[in-house]
Design an enzyme around this catalytic site. Sequence first.
Site, PDB file in Angstrom:
ATOM      1  N   GLU A  12      -8.946  14.574  14.402  1.00 45.62           N
ATOM      2  CA  GLU A  12      -8.450  14.768  13.035  1.00 45.62           C
ATOM      3  C   GLU A  12      -9.157  15.976  12.434  1.00 45.62           C
ATOM      4  O   GLU A  12      -9.901  16.687  13.125  1.00 45.62           O
ATOM      5  CB  GLU A  12      -8.678  13.522  12.174  1.00 45.62           C
ATOM      6  CG  GLU A  12      -7.651  12.428  12.429  1.00 45.62           C
ATOM      7  CD  GLU A  12      -7.455  11.468  11.268  1.00 45.62           C
ATOM      8  OE1 GLU A  12      -8.008  11.695  10.167  1.00 45.62           O
ATOM      9  OE2 GLU A  12      -6.725  10.449  11.469  1.00 45.62           O
TER      10      GLU A  12
ATOM     11  N   ASP B  72      -5.586   5.260   9.898  1.00 48.28           N
ATOM     12  CA  ASP B  72      -7.003   5.431   9.547  1.00 48.28           C
ATOM     13  C   ASP B  72      -7.567   4.189   8.866  1.00 48.28           C
ATOM     14  O   ASP B  72      -8.771   3.937   8.910  1.00 48.28           O
ATOM     15  CB  ASP B  72      -7.161   6.599   8.560  1.00 48.28           C
ATOM     16  CG  ASP B  72      -6.813   7.923   9.181  1.00 48.28           C
ATOM     17  OD1 ASP B  72      -6.693   7.989  10.418  1.00 48.28           O
ATOM     18  OD2 ASP B  72      -6.654   8.905   8.426  1.00 48.28           O
TER      19      ASP B  72
ATOM     20  N   HIS C 129       0.811  -1.221   0.000  1.00 45.46           N
ATOM     21  CA  HIS C 129       0.000   0.000   0.000  1.00 45.46           C
ATOM     22  C   HIS C 129       0.844   1.271   0.000  1.00 45.46           C
ATOM     23  O   HIS C 129       0.363   2.348   0.339  1.00 45.46           O
ATOM     24  CB  HIS C 129      -0.999  -0.011   1.165  1.00 45.46           C
ATOM     25  CG  HIS C 129      -2.225  -0.809   0.823  1.00 45.46           C
ATOM     26  ND1 HIS C 129      -2.147  -2.087   0.306  1.00 45.46           N
ATOM     27  CD2 HIS C 129      -3.548  -0.521   0.888  1.00 45.46           C
ATOM     28  CE1 HIS C 129      -3.377  -2.541   0.076  1.00 45.46           C
ATOM     29  NE2 HIS C 129      -4.250  -1.601   0.426  1.00 45.46           N
TER      30      HIS C 129
HETATM   31  P1  FAD Z   1       4.300  -1.942   1.881  1.00 44.80           P
HETATM   32  O1  FAD Z   1       3.826  -0.919   0.922  1.00 44.80           O
HETATM   33  O2  FAD Z   1       4.199  -3.344   1.456  1.00 44.80           O
HETATM   34  O3  FAD Z   1       5.812  -1.623   2.310  1.00 44.80           O
HETATM   35  C1  FAD Z   1       6.190  -0.316   2.696  1.00 44.80           C
HETATM   36  C2  FAD Z   1       7.686  -0.270   3.018  1.00 44.80           C
HETATM   37  O4  FAD Z   1       7.946  -1.028   4.188  1.00 44.80           O
HETATM   38  C3  FAD Z   1       8.559  -0.885   1.936  1.00 44.80           C
HETATM   39  O5  FAD Z   1       9.777  -0.198   1.876  1.00 44.80           O
HETATM   40  C4  FAD Z   1       8.764  -2.304   2.416  1.00 44.80           C
HETATM   41  O6  FAD Z   1       9.949  -2.875   1.894  1.00 44.80           O
HETATM   42  C5  FAD Z   1       8.831  -2.101   3.920  1.00 44.80           C
HETATM   43  N1  FAD Z   1       8.324  -3.246   4.663  1.00 44.80           N
HETATM   44  C6  FAD Z   1       7.174  -3.930   4.484  1.00 44.80           C
HETATM   45  N2  FAD Z   1       7.061  -4.904   5.404  1.00 44.80           N
HETATM   46  C7  FAD Z   1       8.154  -4.817   6.186  1.00 44.80           C
HETATM   47  C8  FAD Z   1       8.620  -5.547   7.315  1.00 44.80           C
HETATM   48  N3  FAD Z   1       7.948  -6.567   7.833  1.00 44.80           N
HETATM   49  N4  FAD Z   1       9.805  -5.185   7.861  1.00 44.80           N
HETATM   50  C9  FAD Z   1      10.517  -4.142   7.365  1.00 44.80           C
HETATM   51  N5  FAD Z   1      10.138  -3.444   6.296  1.00 44.80           N
HETATM   52  C10 FAD Z   1       8.962  -3.766   5.722  1.00 44.80           C
HETATM   53  N6  FAD Z   1      -0.270   5.558   6.966  1.00 44.80           N
HETATM   54  C11 FAD Z   1      -0.426   6.100   8.185  1.00 44.80           C
HETATM   55  O7  FAD Z   1       0.531   6.271   8.920  1.00 44.80           O
HETATM   56  N7  FAD Z   1      -1.672   6.465   8.614  1.00 44.80           N
HETATM   57  C12 FAD Z   1      -2.791   6.250   7.879  1.00 44.80           C
HETATM   58  O8  FAD Z   1      -3.879   6.576   8.312  1.00 44.80           O
HETATM   59  C13 FAD Z   1      -2.644   5.648   6.609  1.00 44.80           C
HETATM   60  N8  FAD Z   1      -3.721   5.389   5.835  1.00 44.80           N
HETATM   61  C14 FAD Z   1      -3.553   4.779   4.639  1.00 44.80           C
HETATM   62  C15 FAD Z   1      -4.683   4.486   3.869  1.00 44.80           C
HETATM   63  C16 FAD Z   1      -4.557   3.876   2.655  1.00 44.80           C
HETATM   64  C17 FAD Z   1      -5.790   3.582   1.845  1.00 44.80           C
HETATM   65  C18 FAD Z   1      -3.271   3.568   2.161  1.00 44.80           C
HETATM   66  C19 FAD Z   1      -3.104   2.943   0.806  1.00 44.80           C
HETATM   67  C20 FAD Z   1      -2.132   3.866   2.900  1.00 44.80           C
HETATM   68  C21 FAD Z   1      -2.260   4.471   4.147  1.00 44.80           C
HETATM   69  N9  FAD Z   1      -1.153   4.775   4.939  1.00 44.80           N
HETATM   70  C22 FAD Z   1      -1.332   5.326   6.174  1.00 44.80           C
HETATM   71  C23 FAD Z   1       0.223   4.560   4.462  1.00 44.80           C
HETATM   72  C24 FAD Z   1       0.739   3.218   4.915  1.00 44.80           C
HETATM   73  O9  FAD Z   1       0.919   3.198   6.317  1.00 44.80           O
HETATM   74  C25 FAD Z   1       2.106   2.915   4.320  1.00 44.80           C
HETATM   75  O10 FAD Z   1       2.065   3.021   2.929  1.00 44.80           O
HETATM   76  C26 FAD Z   1       2.542   1.507   4.711  1.00 44.80           C
HETATM   77  O11 FAD Z   1       3.868   1.320   4.339  1.00 44.80           O
HETATM   78  C27 FAD Z   1       1.684   0.496   4.029  1.00 44.80           C
HETATM   79  O12 FAD Z   1       1.842  -0.765   4.635  1.00 44.80           O
HETATM   80  P2  FAD Z   1       2.054  -2.013   3.706  1.00 44.80           P
HETATM   81  O13 FAD Z   1       1.952  -3.200   4.573  1.00 44.80           O
HETATM   82  O14 FAD Z   1       1.172  -1.979   2.529  1.00 44.80           O
HETATM   83  O15 FAD Z   1       3.588  -1.761   3.288  1.00 44.80           O
END
Ligand code: FAD
Length: 521
Positions: A279, A169, A104
Amino acid sequence: MASSCLIPAHFIVFFIVSRLMSIIGKSRRSNDSLTSEIDSFGVRAKLRYDLEATGLSSSDYGNIVQEIPSAVLFPTSIDDIIELIKFSNKCPVPFNVAARGHGHSTRGQATAHNGVVVNMLSLKKHYKNGSGIKVSTSGNYADVGGEQLWIDVLNATLQHGLAPVSWTDYLYLTVGGTLSNAGISGQTFLYGPQISNILEMDVITGKGDFMTCSRGKNSELFYAVLGGLGQFGIITRARILLAKAPKRVKWVRMLYSDFSIFTRDQEHLISIKGLEYLEGSVMMDYTPANNWRSSFFSPAHESQISSLLKKHGILYCLDMVKYYDDEIVNSVDKEVEMLQDRLNYIPGFAFMKDQTYADFLNRVRRGEITLKSKGLWDVPHPWLNLFVPKSCIMDFNAGVFVGIIHRQKITTGPLLIYPTTRIKWDDRMSAVIPDEDIFYCVGLLRSGSFNDWQDLDNQNNEILEFCDRAGIKMKQYLPHYKSKEEWMKHFGSKWNTFQERKAQFDPRMILSPGQRIFNAV
Ligand code: FAD
């Protein structure tokens, strides 16, 4: 077999050479055994090179960056990831490894061009009965796999009447993914970001070492990884602080036309006791009052608000939430009223919802399902997230919300703005925030189409240039930059520490290349 034809020729050579190196390396060990060979073979069997696997791991929620990995690892155990990283370290030219949580990110942060993406969710399938989330018997923490989604953490902990205190969120994000950034939401002012609520972690470093870390043990790794953008290690377990979960919430949304009154009320609310979430957001007269992320208003209220929007052009919404349970069920309305009494929103424009705590935390999910049903979820998302110091927030409003976004009338999607406090963040962690005690979280959560997302991104650049010109010392959250100089500026005084930690924990610069920090052009 057909799928192997899709591997670039140089990668086949690279993998064969690497594999041979690995076997030779192992044969030098005194106790070289069949077991280690089987282990190594085990990882190979869990790598997929086919376009279905590599294609799905080449992009993310942003739909802007595409970087095709050479292979995707579907681990069934933590040892598989250790094996992969050690294997890479043994290669003369190591290959990159990126953990992919739920993908994400919006700028390819979880991709690994020509490297291997580790599909973390694959670990989840191998735990039986949700054992990737274990609530301690003492009840004040849960041990959670880095691959677990926050929604599953919520559901598992609620069964014990407990829950983490700090949230995002949206809950369909992995624990490892949000801890690599910070994890912020309306609770951050009170409890700090999610990274401030972690007691201990298991991490596989870029050298392939499996280490347990906390504030008292391997603390350098602990602080490095939290907010560390995946640069130092892969989080395989996080010990998350829990508290008693409330049953229900009172959620009040109030409208303002005057930005200075709106921010004054927001800052007042985070300075007093009495609520658990704050918020805010911005509404423009060219978009509907409800958006995909929040359908708070009834149709009748929507038309009332549309008239108000026509009059003012821009409105600001303040969202505050008070948790409650049986103990205060009789007094909660009075308490909310008392909080509202001190506020200066537009009379008649306060709206209330009463819902379960779980529904409140999972509020964005409904919007996601609706967008998916309309084919509007998997579109480009040129998001821009900023932390803006309180001292500049009036200039930011005038220059960005009024001067750029409202004037150009092209932005669609939620525009979030709410204050939070520096004191709840730990400066030893890698996450970067402005210097001031109070700063605003600003989220421009735009959705575009494949034809027009560039216009929105141009607007992002215009906003960043405006901040530069106006001397607004903001920091990007979920940062993305193109050059090393920009990264150095982003980290400021933390840059040297960040570099030293990289040299210590991932000296061959294997991890999370999609962040483009150590491989920036
Ligand atoms: P990924 O996109 O899969 O990875 C993100 C990064 O983390 C990459 O660099 C990856 O290599 C690394 N990574 C993944 N897993 C691990 C692990 N286990 N150990 C070490 N590194 C790792 N963020 C907020 O703070 N607050 C919010 O309210 C919020 N709302 C969101 C709503 C939506 C609809 C979306 C799409 C995103 C939102 N985000 C929010 C952003 C989100 O927190 C970050 O994009 C987060 O990285 C997404 O988590 P993911 O599991 O999809 O990570």
